[in-house]
Design a protein around this motif. Structure first.
Motif, PDB file in Angstrom:
ATOM      1  N   UNK A  86      42.762  12.699  44.194  1.00 33.09           N
ATOM      2  CA  UNK A  86      42.453  12.096  42.900  1.00 33.09           C
ATOM      3  C   UNK A  86      41.194  11.222  42.951  1.00 33.09           C
ATOM      4  N   UNK A  87      40.480  11.215  41.848  1.00 32.20           N
ATOM      5  CA  UNK A  87      39.293  10.355  41.784  1.00 32.20           C
ATOM      6  C   UNK A  87      39.712   8.922  42.089  1.00 32.20           C
ATOM      7  N   UNK A  88      38.835   8.205  42.748  1.00 30.86           N
ATOM      8  CA  UNK A  88      39.105   6.815  43.086  1.00 30.86           C
ATOM      9  C   UNK A  88      39.799   6.609  44.413  1.00 30.86           C
ATOM     10  N   UNK A  89      40.337   7.676  45.039  1.00 33.36           N
ATOM     11  CA  UNK A  89      41.004   7.531  46.333  1.00 33.36           C
ATOM     12  C   UNK A  89      40.101   8.049  47.455  1.00 33.36           C
ATOM     13  N   UNK A  90      39.915   7.249  48.499  1.00 31.51           N
ATOM     14  CA  UNK A  90      39.118   7.719  49.639  1.00 31.51           C
ATOM     15  C   UNK A  90      39.804   8.927  50.280  1.00 31.51           C
ATOM     16  N   UNK A  91      38.994   9.943  50.609  1.00 28.91           N
ATOM     17  CA  UNK A  91      39.558  11.127  51.235  1.00 28.91           C
ATOM     18  C   UNK A  91      38.545  11.835  52.126  1.00 28.91           C
ATOM     19  N   UNK A  92      39.088  12.618  53.031  1.00 30.08           N
ATOM     20  CA  UNK A  92      38.299  13.488  53.894  1.00 30.08           C
ATOM     21  C   UNK A  92      39.269  14.530  54.436  1.00 30.08           C
ATOM     22  N   UNK A  93      38.766  15.436  55.230  1.00 27.79           N
ATOM     23  CA  UNK A  93      39.606  16.440  55.881  1.00 27.79           C
ATOM     24  C   UNK A  93      38.902  16.891  57.150  1.00 27.79           C
ATOM     25  N   UNK A  94      39.641  17.609  57.976  1.00 26.85           N
ATOM     26  CA  UNK A  94      39.067  18.195  59.195  1.00 26.85           C
ATOM     27  C   UNK A  94      39.640  19.589  59.357  1.00 26.85           C
ATOM     28  N   UNK A  95      38.782  20.559  59.676  1.00 27.63           N
ATOM     29  CA  UNK A  95      39.226  21.921  59.939  1.00 27.63           C
ATOM     30  C   UNK A  95      39.894  21.941  61.305  1.00 27.63           C
ATOM     31  N   UNK A  96      41.183  22.282  61.340  1.00 22.38           N
ATOM     32  CA  UNK A  96      41.966  22.270  62.568  1.00 22.38           C
ATOM     33  C   UNK A  96      42.119  23.653  63.199  1.00 22.38           C
ATOM     34  N   UNK A  97      41.878  24.716  62.448  1.00 18.95           N
ATOM     35  CA  UNK A  97      42.061  26.068  62.979  1.00 18.95           C
ATOM     36  C   UNK A  97      40.796  26.531  63.700  1.00 18.95           C
ATOM     37  N   UNK A  98      40.987  27.076  64.884  1.00 16.20           N
ATOM     38  CA  UNK A  98      39.857  27.500  65.739  1.00 16.20           C
ATOM     39  C   UNK A  98      38.966  28.528  65.055  1.00 16.20           C
TER      40      UNK A  98
END
Length: 159
Positions: A86-98
């Motif tokens: 949601x807008x306003x919430x800090x976020x990120x992600x990381x690709x975990x699959x090889x």
């Protein structure tokens, strides 16, 4: 990772950092400003922790596994799952699959799409770009372009 030709025929392709993006539906295509982007990412790819000021960001995982951090909570998402930041919430992600991962990223408004166009470069082929470590200059430019497009970088990528 190569995108299947059928999914990108006639699409605009960009190399954005170490990823490949295909703009399936630009925000100007409809009255609600919905933008749909296919995003191909290599193993370990992670954007910096950031906040969208004006738009939610929805991720539908097409292939692979991603570890999301949204508002301080972590979640794993596999192919077929959908996650909202949601807008306003800090976020990120990381690709975990090889083998890397791909998502459909959906936003309402032009902020994210404009950032991709400004910070990306036309893809020379429908494959991931040659991998490179971001320089301090590249990072500074990305932070500046993010801010210009309603996105605030507030922390580092996921390790």
């Amino acid at each position: 990772m190569t995108m299947t030709p059928g999914t990108i025929t006639g699409k605009e392709l960009f190399w954005f950092n170490n990823t490949l993006v295909a703009i399936h539906i630009p925000s100007a295509a409809g009255e609600d400003g919905i933008c749909v982007v296919e995003h191909r990412m290599p193993y370990g790819d992670s954007p910096p922790l950031h906040v969208h000021r004006r738009e939610d960001e929805v991720f539908h995982v097409l292939e692979g596994r991603l570890r999301f951090q949204i508002g301080g909570h972590e979640r794993i998402a596999d192919a077929g799952e959908t996650v909202i930041a949601p807008k306003g919430l800090p976020h990120t992600f990381r690709v975990e699959s090889r083998e890397g991962a791909s998502t459909l990223t959906i936003t309402r408004g032009a902020d994210f799409e404009t950032l991709l166009r400004q910070a990306g470069r036309p893809a020379e082929q429908p494959e991931l770009p040659p991998q490179m470590e971001p320089t301090p200059e590249i990072i500074a430019t990305l932070v500046q372009l993010c801010a210009k497009n309603g996105i605030d970088v507030v922390g580092p990528p996921l390790a």
